[in-house]
Design a protein around this motif. Structure first.
Motif, mmCIF file in Angstrom:
data_model
loop_
_atom_site.group_PDB
_atom_site.id
_atom_site.type_symbol
_atom_site.label_atom_id
_atom_site.label_comp_id
_atom_site.label_asym_id
_atom_site.label_seq_id
_atom_site.Cartn_x
_atom_site.Cartn_y
_atom_site.Cartn_z
ATOM 1 N N UNK A 10 0.828 -1.204 0.000
ATOM 2 C CA UNK A 10 0.000 0.000 0.000
ATOM 3 C C UNK A 10 0.866 1.258 0.000
ATOM 4 N N UNK A 11 0.595 2.137 -0.968
ATOM 5 C CA UNK A 11 1.278 3.424 -1.049
ATOM 6 C C UNK A 11 0.263 4.563 -1.013
ATOM 7 N N UNK A 12 0.653 5.636 -0.353
ATOM 8 C CA UNK A 12 -0.101 6.878 -0.324
ATOM 9 C C UNK A 12 0.441 7.800 -1.404
ATOM 10 N N UNK A 13 -0.463 8.384 -2.192
ATOM 11 C CA UNK A 13 -0.115 9.383 -3.203
ATOM 12 C C UNK A 13 -0.693 10.711 -2.726
ATOM 13 N N UNK A 162 -13.570 -1.451 2.937
ATOM 14 C CA UNK A 162 -12.987 -2.189 4.060
ATOM 15 C C UNK A 162 -12.415 -3.492 3.541
ATOM 16 N N UNK A 163 -11.137 -3.731 3.843
ATOM 17 C CA UNK A 163 -10.458 -4.968 3.486
ATOM 18 C C UNK A 163 -10.284 -5.779 4.773
ATOM 19 N N UNK A 164 -11.250 -6.621 5.136
ATOM 20 C CA UNK A 164 -11.185 -7.311 6.433
ATOM 21 C C UNK A 164 -9.947 -8.189 6.578
ATOM 22 N N UNK A 165 -9.553 -8.871 5.491
ATOM 23 C CA UNK A 165 -8.395 -9.763 5.583
ATOM 24 C C UNK A 165 -7.101 -9.007 5.859
ATOM 25 N N UNK A 167 -7.133 -5.780 7.345
ATOM 26 C CA UNK A 167 -7.315 -4.799 8.406
ATOM 27 C C UNK A 167 -7.163 -3.368 7.926
ATOM 28 N N UNK A 168 -7.508 -3.121 6.650
ATOM 29 C CA UNK A 168 -7.323 -1.797 6.040
ATOM 30 C C UNK A 168 -8.687 -1.190 5.733
ATOM 31 N N UNK A 207 -13.207 -3.761 12.466
ATOM 32 C CA UNK A 207 -11.902 -4.221 12.935
ATOM 33 C C UNK A 207 -10.848 -3.714 11.954
ATOM 34 N N UNK A 208 -10.111 -2.694 12.351
ATOM 35 C CA UNK A 208 -9.211 -1.993 11.428
ATOM 36 C C UNK A 208 -7.863 -1.744 12.088
ATOM 37 N N UNK A 209 -6.803 -2.076 11.368
ATOM 38 C CA UNK A 209 -5.452 -1.743 11.832
ATOM 39 C C UNK A 209 -4.940 -0.470 11.160
#
Length: 238
Positions: A10-13, A162-165, A167-168, A207-209
């Motif tokens: 994962x990258x932030x632009x 939401x990407x549960x697997x 945590x994003x 549930x988020x990291x």
């Protein structure tokens, strides 16, 4: 534009106004939001610099129709062949089939909104030739399954992913991080602030990291706790 690695996949632009996110599943990439008008080529160059062809980006998922998030979508889609997706309510605005409702600004928001507009290109932005429609409950094929959550309030068709697997969570402009002190707060420049607060509480229950906002620095550890604290504070302010 700044490119910042948040996770190995994962990258932030980061643009002058707003930001987008690039998710990598091996040789298949997904772009969440696309920056303001004129960002398409810049994004394509960033993808190349990260070792991928722009054509590896299969989809551009727009969290809402505002120009700082959707303005670069048409240019990047033309360069990459990526599919552009948005919630049905905002897809209609992007196709010019429905008017773009302006935000209901509080007095203290007006100078901030004016300042943000001065940093964006003047005039309307190019619209994607095609926009695929999303709805609550859809699951997109990236990140082990990206769940589409309809969270109206900022716009009628605002979504979170939401990407549960993993945590994003991608919140769009429903949630932000303050540029002053980094605190997590409800987004601004909304159509309906009460719906934004309701959406904040809904997203805080996940549930988020890692929480990725449309504006401000993401939370990369223990995001659920941070979002719940923000929801508790906002609840007290209502």
């Amino acid at each position: 534009m700044d490119v910042i690695e948040l996770l190995p996949r994962l990258h932030l632009l980061r643009f002058a106004v707003g930001q987008a996110y690039l998710w990598c599943d091996g040789d298949e990439l997904t772009l969440v939001d696309a920056g303001p008008a004129g960002s398409g080529r810049v994004i394509a160059d960033a993808v190349t610099a990260l070792g991928h062809s722009p054509g590896a980006v299969r989809r551009v998922v727009l969290t809402h129709f505002h120009e700082d998030h959707a303005g670069g979508a048409a240019e990047f889609a033309a360069l990459s062949g990526a599919e552009v997706l948005a919630h049905s309510a905002d897809a209609a605005v992007l196709r010019r089939e429905a008017p773009a409702p302006p935000p209901v600004l509080r007095d203290w928001e007006r100078p901030l909104h004016a300042a943000a507009l001065r940093l964006l290109p003047e005039g309307d932005f190019e619209r994607p030739s095609q926009v695929s429609e999303l709805s609550e409950g859809d699951v997109l094929a990236f990140g082990g399954g990206a769940h589409v959550l309809h969270v109206p309030g900022h716009t009628d068709g605002s979504i979170a992913l939401h990407l549960p697997d993993q945590g994003v969570l991608f919140t769009g402009d429903t949630i932000a991080a303050s540029p002053v002190d980094g605190s997590v707060v409800p987004g601004v420049f909304n159509l309906d602030g009460s719906r934004v607060l309701a959406a904040l509480h809904r997203l805080a229950a996940l549930d988020t990291r890692t929480a990725c906002f449309g504006h401000g620095s993401p939370v990369t550890e223990n995001a659920s706790d941070v979002l719940r604290e923000a929801a508790d504070r906002s609840g007290a302010m209502r």
